[in-house]
Design a protein around this motif. Structure first.
Motif, PDB file in Angstrom:
ATOM      1  N   SER A   1       0.833  -1.206   0.000  1.00 33.16           N
ATOM      2  CA  SER A   1       0.000   0.000   0.000  1.00 33.16           C
ATOM      3  C   SER A   1       0.869   1.259   0.000  1.00 33.16           C
ATOM      4  O   SER A   1       0.638   2.192  -0.772  1.00 33.16           O
ATOM      5  N   ASP A   2       1.878   1.294   0.877  1.00 34.21           N
ATOM      6  CA  ASP A   2       2.776   2.451   0.924  1.00 34.21           C
ATOM      7  C   ASP A   2       3.531   2.617  -0.387  1.00 34.21           C
ATOM      8  O   ASP A   2       3.689   3.730  -0.886  1.00 34.21           O
ATOM      9  N   GLY A   3       4.002   1.522  -0.954  1.00 35.17           N
ATOM     10  CA  GLY A   3       4.717   1.577  -2.234  1.00 35.17           C
ATOM     11  C   GLY A   3       3.820   2.089  -3.348  1.00 35.17           C
ATOM     12  O   GLY A   3       4.230   2.914  -4.173  1.00 35.17           O
ATOM     13  N   TYR A   4       2.589   1.623  -3.353  1.00 40.14           N
ATOM     14  CA  TYR A   4       1.629   2.076  -4.370  1.00 40.14           C
ATOM     15  C   TYR A   4       1.365   3.572  -4.221  1.00 40.14           C
ATOM     16  O   TYR A   4       1.370   4.332  -5.179  1.00 40.14           O
ATOM     17  N   ARG A   5       1.142   4.003  -2.968  1.00 40.02           N
ATOM     18  CA  ARG A   5       0.866   5.418  -2.708  1.00 40.02           C
ATOM     19  C   ARG A   5       2.059   6.283  -3.109  1.00 40.02           C
ATOM     20  O   ARG A   5       1.906   7.296  -3.792  1.00 40.02           O
ATOM     21  N   LEU A   6       3.274   5.885  -2.700  1.00 42.85           N
ATOM     22  CA  LEU A   6       4.462   6.663  -3.035  1.00 42.85           C
ATOM     23  C   LEU A   6       4.715   6.681  -4.545  1.00 42.85           C
ATOM     24  O   LEU A   6       5.107   7.706  -5.100  1.00 42.85           O
ATOM     25  N   GLY A   7       4.455   5.568  -5.194  1.00 40.58           N
ATOM     26  CA  GLY A   7       4.592   5.529  -6.652  1.00 40.58           C
ATOM     27  C   GLY A   7       3.602   6.452  -7.335  1.00 40.58           C
ATOM     28  O   GLY A   7       3.939   7.162  -8.280  1.00 40.58           O
ATOM     29  N   SER A   8       2.377   6.470  -6.822  1.00 39.52           N
ATOM     30  CA  SER A   8       1.354   7.363  -7.381  1.00 39.52           C
ATOM     31  C   SER A   8       1.732   8.813  -7.163  1.00 39.52           C
ATOM     32  O   SER A   8       1.588   9.646  -8.065  1.00 39.52           O
ATOM     33  N   GLU A   9       2.222   9.138  -5.957  1.00 34.75           N
ATOM     34  CA  GLU A   9       2.633  10.512  -5.665  1.00 34.75           C
ATOM     35  C   GLU A   9       3.798  10.924  -6.554  1.00 34.75           C
ATOM     36  O   GLU A   9       3.840  12.034  -7.071  1.00 34.75           O
ATOM     37  N   SER A  10       4.744  10.035  -6.738  1.00 37.21           N
ATOM     38  CA  SER A  10       5.899  10.325  -7.589  1.00 37.21           C
ATOM     39  C   SER A  10       5.457  10.553  -9.033  1.00 37.21           C
ATOM     40  O   SER A  10       5.909  11.481  -9.703  1.00 37.21           O
ATOM     41  N   SER A  11       4.559   9.711  -9.501  1.00 40.16           N
ATOM     42  CA  SER A  11       4.038   9.850 -10.857  1.00 40.16           C
ATOM     43  C   SER A  11       3.288  11.166 -11.023  1.00 40.16           C
ATOM     44  O   SER A  11       3.450  11.871 -12.021  1.00 40.16           O
ATOM     45  N   ALA A  12       2.475  11.519 -10.034  1.00 40.14           N
ATOM     46  CA  ALA A  12       1.728  12.782 -10.086  1.00 40.14           C
ATOM     47  C   ALA A  12       2.681  13.968 -10.088  1.00 40.14           C
ATOM     48  O   ALA A  12       2.485  14.934 -10.829  1.00 40.14           O
ATOM     49  N   SER A  13       3.721  13.893  -9.273  1.00 46.93           N
ATOM     50  CA  SER A  13       4.704  14.968  -9.212  1.00 46.93           C
ATOM     51  C   SER A  13       5.436  15.113 -10.552  1.00 46.93           C
ATOM     52  O   SER A  13       5.636  16.220 -11.052  1.00 46.93           O
ATOM     53  N   LEU A  14       5.818  13.986 -11.135  1.00 47.20           N
ATOM     54  CA  LEU A  14       6.486  14.008 -12.433  1.00 47.20           C
ATOM     55  C   LEU A  14       5.554  14.565 -13.501  1.00 47.20           C
ATOM     56  O   LEU A  14       5.960  15.395 -14.317  1.00 47.20           O
ATOM     57  N   SER A  15       4.296  14.154 -13.472  1.00 48.72           N
ATOM     58  CA  SER A  15       3.318  14.657 -14.443  1.00 48.72           C
ATOM     59  C   SER A  15       3.120  16.152 -14.278  1.00 48.72           C
ATOM     60  O   SER A  15       3.063  16.895 -15.261  1.00 48.72           O
ATOM     61  N   LYS A  16       3.020  16.611 -13.041  1.00 49.87           N
ATOM     62  CA  LYS A  16       2.840  18.039 -12.788  1.00 49.87           C
ATOM     63  C   LYS A  16       4.035  18.826 -13.312  1.00 49.87           C
ATOM     64  O   LYS A  16       3.875  19.859 -13.961  1.00 49.87           O
ATOM     65  N   SER A  17       5.223  18.341 -13.055  1.00 51.24           N
ATOM     66  CA  SER A  17       6.437  18.995 -13.526  1.00 51.24           C
ATOM     67  C   SER A  17       6.466  19.044 -15.053  1.00 51.24           C
ATOM     68  O   SER A  17       6.803  20.067 -15.652  1.00 51.24           O
ATOM     69  N   ARG A  18       6.096  17.951 -15.675  1.00 52.52           N
ATOM     70  CA  ARG A  18       6.073  17.901 -17.142  1.00 52.52           C
ATOM     71  C   ARG A  18       5.032  18.868 -17.707  1.00 52.52           C
ATOM     72  O   ARG A  18       5.293  19.572 -18.672  1.00 52.52           O
ATOM     73  N   ILE A  19       3.865  18.921 -17.081  1.00 48.68           N
ATOM     74  CA  ILE A  19       2.816  19.843 -17.529  1.00 48.68           C
ATOM     75  C   ILE A  19       3.305  21.285 -17.407  1.00 48.68           C
ATOM     76  O   ILE A  19       3.109  22.093 -18.322  1.00 48.68           O
ATOM     77  N   GLU A  20       3.954  21.614 -16.282  1.00 48.74           N
ATOM     78  CA  GLU A  20       4.466  22.970 -16.087  1.00 48.74           C
ATOM     79  C   GLU A  20       5.495  23.323 -17.156  1.00 48.74           C
ATOM     80  O   GLU A  20       5.478  24.427 -17.693  1.00 48.74           O
ATOM     81  N   ARG A  21       6.401  22.384 -17.487  1.00 48.36           N
ATOM     82  CA  ARG A  21       7.403  22.636 -18.536  1.00 48.36           C
ATOM     83  C   ARG A  21       6.728  22.835 -19.889  1.00 48.36           C
ATOM     84  O   ARG A  21       7.097  23.727 -20.652  1.00 48.36           O
ATOM     85  N   LEU A  22       5.723  21.996 -20.190  1.00 45.96           N
ATOM     86  CA  LEU A  22       5.021  22.126 -21.465  1.00 45.96           C
ATOM     87  C   LEU A  22       4.238  23.437 -21.540  1.00 45.96           C
ATOM     88  O   LEU A  22       4.218  24.092 -22.579  1.00 45.96           O
ATOM     89  N   GLU A  23       3.591  23.821 -20.430  1.00 47.16           N
ATOM     90  CA  GLU A  23       2.865  25.096 -20.413  1.00 47.16           C
ATOM     91  C   GLU A  23       3.822  26.261 -20.621  1.00 47.16           C
ATOM     92  O   GLU A  23       3.509  27.207 -21.345  1.00 47.16           O
ATOM     93  N   GLN A  24       5.007  26.207 -20.004  1.00 48.80           N
ATOM     94  CA  GLN A  24       6.010  27.267 -20.184  1.00 48.80           C
ATOM     95  C   GLN A  24       6.474  27.309 -21.635  1.00 48.80           C
ATOM     96  O   GLN A  24       6.608  28.379 -22.218  1.00 48.80           O
ATOM     97  N   ARG A  25       6.678  26.151 -22.241  1.00 49.69           N
ATOM     98  CA  ARG A  25       7.116  26.098 -23.642  1.00 49.69           C
ATOM     99  C   ARG A  25       6.031  26.649 -24.564  1.00 49.69           C
ATOM    100  O   ARG A  25       6.328  27.391 -25.499  1.00 49.69           O
ATOM    101  N   VAL A  26       4.772  26.299 -24.301  1.00 46.32           N
ATOM    102  CA  VAL A  26       3.658  26.826 -25.097  1.00 46.32           C
ATOM    103  C   VAL A  26       3.621  28.347 -24.978  1.00 46.32           C
ATOM    104  O   VAL A  26       3.461  29.061 -25.973  1.00 46.32           O
ATOM    105  N   LYS A  27       3.794  28.850 -23.744  1.00 46.40           N
ATOM    106  CA  LYS A  27       3.791  30.306 -23.532  1.00 46.40           C
ATOM    107  C   LYS A  27       4.913  30.963 -24.330  1.00 46.40           C
ATOM    108  O   LYS A  27       4.706  31.991 -24.982  1.00 46.40           O
ATOM    109  N   GLU A  28       6.109  30.381 -24.294  1.00 50.81           N
ATOM    110  CA  GLU A  28       7.247  30.924 -25.043  1.00 50.81           C
ATOM    111  C   GLU A  28       6.962  30.929 -26.541  1.00 50.81           C
ATOM    112  O   GLU A  28       7.240  31.909 -27.231  1.00 50.81           O
TER     113      GLU A  28
END
Length: 171
Positions: A50-77
């Motif tokens: 359960s902890d591994g699943y939760r931490l994996g999900s959090e890590s994935s969400a964090s990576l996705s958020k970071s990727r979205i922010e980079r893509l949004e910045q690139r679109v803005k540029e």
């Protein structure tokens, strides 16, 4: 998780034959045959999974958020680059500016700057919202990418106190 979909307890019953109760999840034995240690191991496994699943999900969400922010910045540029390539500052020899979401033409002698207050011509919406007559607005951007017909700014809006500092008569 351990796949016990076709696994049975297998521990000896009172008759000596193997227990046929199916196992589920992290269990290593059925509830009848499980020792306290078996139960503790199964619980530790469930908690770890359960902890591994939760931490994996959090890590994935964090990576996705970071990727979205980079893509949004690139679109803005890219939008800014496209905007600067298409932006014009004069149409027909007159300055063009954006006031909020709309573009207007300025026919005055002294160019407008971002932040200047202006009076905009009455339109259907402004008449319903603000009543008849010009509506005040603030220049938000110089130039435009708009390629359609433009309305003219009526005049500079008076500064606080009722005088326009750029007007040689009152300012």
């Amino acid at each position: 998780m351990i796949d016990h979909s076709d696994q049975t307890c297998g521990r000896p019953t009172r008759s000596g034959s193997p227990c046929k109760i199916r196992l589920s999840g992290s269990d290593v034995a059925c509830s009848t045959h499980a020792t306290e240690q078996d139960k503790a191991v199964a619980e530790a496994h469930r908690r770890g999974w359960s902890d591994g699943y939760r931490l994996g999900s959090e890590s994935s969400a964090s990576l996705s958020k970071s990727r979205i922010e980079r893509l949004e910045q690139r679109v803005k540029e890219l939008e800014e680059q496209l905007d600067s390539n298409r932006r014009v500052y004069q149409v027909g020899g007159h300055q063009v500016v954006e006031v909020g979401r709309y573009t207007y033409r300025w026919r005055g002698n002294k160019p407008l700057a971002v932040g200047d207050r202006v009076l905009l011509p009455e339109n259907y919406v402004s008449r319903m919202k603000d009543g008849p007559g010009p509506t005040a607005g603030v220049v938000t951007k110089l130039g435009t990418t708009c390629r359609g017909p433009l309305s003219d700014i009526v005049e500079r809006a008076p500064a606080a106190g009722g005088q326009d500092p750029s007007d040689p008569v009152t300012g």
